[in-house]
Design an enzyme around this catalytic site. Structure first.
Site, PDB file in Angstrom:
ATOM      1  N   LYS A 129       2.826  -3.425  -6.123  1.00  0.00           N
ATOM      2  CA  LYS A 129       1.300  -3.188  -6.127  1.00  0.00           C
ATOM      3  C   LYS A 129       0.625  -4.180  -7.165  1.00  0.00           C
ATOM      4  O   LYS A 129       1.331  -4.740  -8.107  1.00  0.00           O
ATOM      5  CB  LYS A 129       1.195  -1.960  -6.717  1.00  0.00           C
ATOM      6  CG  LYS A 129      -0.044  -1.425  -6.351  1.00  0.00           C
ATOM      7  CD  LYS A 129      -0.086  -0.553  -4.819  1.00  0.00           C
ATOM      8  CE  LYS A 129      -1.373   0.113  -4.201  1.00  0.00           C
ATOM      9  NZ  LYS A 129      -0.941   0.884  -3.102  1.00  0.00           N
ATOM     10  N   ASP A 169      -6.414  -1.849  -1.012  1.00  0.00           N
ATOM     11  CA  ASP A 169      -6.280  -0.730  -1.651  1.00  0.00           C
ATOM     12  C   ASP A 169      -7.742  -0.320  -1.785  1.00  0.00           C
ATOM     13  O   ASP A 169      -8.615  -1.083  -1.474  1.00  0.00           O
ATOM     14  CB  ASP A 169      -5.334  -0.640  -2.857  1.00  0.00           C
ATOM     15  CG  ASP A 169      -4.853   0.845  -3.247  1.00  0.00           C
ATOM     16  OD1 ASP A 169      -4.073   1.384  -2.584  1.00  0.00           O
ATOM     17  OD2 ASP A 169      -5.471   1.176  -4.070  1.00  0.00           O
TER      18      ASP A 169
HETATM   19  N1  GLU Z   1      -2.843   0.419  -0.481  1.00  0.00           N
HETATM   20  C1  GLU Z   1      -1.801   1.055   0.424  1.00  0.00           C
HETATM   21  C2  GLU Z   1      -0.930   2.038   0.139  1.00  0.00           C
HETATM   22  O1  GLU Z   1      -1.174   2.654  -0.932  1.00  0.00           O
HETATM   23  C3  GLU Z   1      -1.167   0.051   1.759  1.00  0.00           C
HETATM   24  C4  GLU Z   1      -0.296  -0.679   1.183  1.00  0.00           C
HETATM   25  C5  GLU Z   1       0.065  -1.716   2.312  1.00  0.00           C
HETATM   26  O2  GLU Z   1      -0.378  -1.875   3.361  1.00  0.00           O
HETATM   27  O3  GLU Z   1       0.867  -2.678   1.737  1.00  0.00           O
HETATM   28  O4  GLU Z   1       0.089   2.485   0.630  1.00  0.00           O
END
Ligand code: GLU
Length: 449
Positions: A129, A169
């Site tokens: 992340k 996100d």
């Molecule tokens: N931010 C999204 C999550 O919390 C998607 C992450 C992604 O697609 O890599 O899962």
């Protein structure tokens, strides 16, 4: 916190000691640890391999300076992050969050959650992340572009199709991903589509990716209901938030015959008994970058806007927290129980506090955690990676069917795992145990790395 298995107490104490001032990360770890008692008993090999200790230590944490120039010519500064948490199952995978609240604790909690969520999808993706404490709100497009370019100038050293694949996100959507991808392409002189997901349809993106987290959330709830011989038809729902996850949860809920009567933003919530008018909400949020207060002002009549307060006071059968972490606490849970909520399913990451979860479960509410419920977003990101790798693009219907299939698979796997480990019907334990054991078994196979 409920009591932990004795073998995990010292590991948790060490997490607190080694990660001071990181309450969200500590909370996410505690939540997973609380589910692991039956795992510790069943898998002594995990203790021998120090698996749990390795799981809570990110493989790599990157913090960097992001300078950029605002429209007035002033130099501004933000802090950027990328936490590469676990690459056992595949390249690090997880979104980028641009929000003033972003700090290392937030990114670590999200990366930790992401690792197990991604495992639950059954796709070959590790967990990571990133983000920055940049606030896109009130910034011009040109400022957002300059920020994204500066952010990517550093991030580009650390990512790649086979290394780490960011996505969106909170605060990072199509516009930001476009600027990020453009800068990556320019810096590397490569058209490496698979380095980011959530891309636009015209330049390597996948149909359904935009809708996937919200749609997947509702598909998961549909499975929960079906198990009890019910459907979404006629159900009264509230959805917190009004961003990407919330809006597409509303859309799918309406398509399946439910009525979503309320949604929110950080300023308050709106109640529209006729069902939230998604076209208007999207126009306000996406195109005008406005607030839900504008929705009420525009609709007038019976639509109410409540400033502040908590959306959880609105009576409903199903509540979908789709805004942000720790938005639903004990007080919110008490309000939901009082008005007869039956299902709470998390579209956001860790939106319910530990006290909130305990209260809901004590009140007999069927509760399902984000790492299972909202996994449709990242699962569709993995489908986007598949399409990029094969230079293919799939139809909307085909991709949506794949997503629905994946959500059914996650739902069933969570419940089967809960059964196997002696905690039947426990979605929280089932999700944590299924995610952890999949990563743990692969870590053992790969040796001490
Ligand atoms: N931010 C999204 C999550 O919390 C998607 C992450 C992604 O697609 O890599 O899962």
């Amino acid at each position: 916190m409920t009591t932990l298995h004795s073998a995990l107490v010292s590991v948790y104490d060490e997490v607190v000691e080694r990660n001071p001032g990181e309450p969200e990360f500590q909370q996410a770890v505690a939540e997973v640890f609380e589910s692991l008692a039956p795992v510790v008993d069943k898998h002594p090999e995990y203790a021998d391999g120090a698996i749990v200790q390795r799981l809570v230590e990110p493989e790599r944490q990157i913090i960097f300076r992001v300078p950029w120039v605002d429209d007035a010519g002033g130099v501004r500064l933000n802090r950027g992050f990328r936490v590469q948490f676990n690459s056992t199952l595949g390249p690090y995978k997880g979104g980028l969050r641009f929000h003033p609240s972003v700090n290392l604790s937030i990114i670590k909690f999200l990366g930790f959650e992401q690792t197990f969520k991604n495992a639950l999808t059954g796709m070959p993706i590790g967990g990571g992340k990133g983000g920055a404490d940049f606030d896109p709100k009130g910034k011009s497009d040109a400022e957002v572009m300059r920020f994204c370019q500066s952010y990517m100038t550093e991030l580009s050293r650390h990512i790649g199709e086979y290394t780490d694949v960011p996505a969106g996100d909170i605060g990072v959507g199509g516009r930001e991903l476009g600027y990020l991808f453009g800068q990556y392409k320019r810096l590397t002189n490569r058209y490496e589509s698979g380095v980011l997901t959530g891309k636009g349809i015209g330049w390597g993106g996948s149909l359904v990716r935009t809708e996937a987290t919200g749609y997947g959330t509702v598909f998961f709830v549909d499975e929960m209901l079906r198990r009890h011989g019910e459907t979404l038809e006629g159900k009264r729902i509230i959805v917190s938030g009004s961003g990407n996850v919330a809006r597409y949860a509303i859309e799918k809920a309406h398509q399946l015959g439910a009525t979503v009567v309320a949604c929110s933003d950080s300023g308050g919530y709106v109640v529209d008994e006729a069902g939230i008018d998604l076209e208007l909400l999207t126009e306000i949020k996406e195109r005008r970058r406005g607030r839900v207060a504008d929705y009420a002002a525009e609709k007038g009549g019976a639509v109410r806007h409540i400033v502040g307060g908590q959306i959880w006071d609105v009576p409903c059968a199903i509540a979908l927290p789709c805004a942000t972490q720790n938005e639903l606490d004990e007080r919110g849970a008490a309000a939901l129980i009082r008005t007869g909520v039956r299902i709470v399913a998390e579209g956001a990451n860790m939106p319910t506090t530990p006290g909130g979860i305990a209260a809901l479960r004590a009140g007999g509410v069927l509760f399902a955690p984000g790492k299972a419920v909202n996994a449709g977003g990242v699962a569709t990101s993995a489908l986007e990676m598949q399409q990029n790798a094969s230079r293919d693009s799939w139809s909307f219907d085909y991709t949506e069917e794949r997503l629905a299939d994946i959500m059914r698979g996650i739902h069933d796997r969570v419940l089967e795992t809960a059964d196997t480990y002696g905690v039947p019907d426990d979605y929280v334990a089932g999700a944590n145990i299924a995610g952890v054991t999949q990563v743990a078994d692969a870590m053992l196979a790969l040796g001490v790395i």
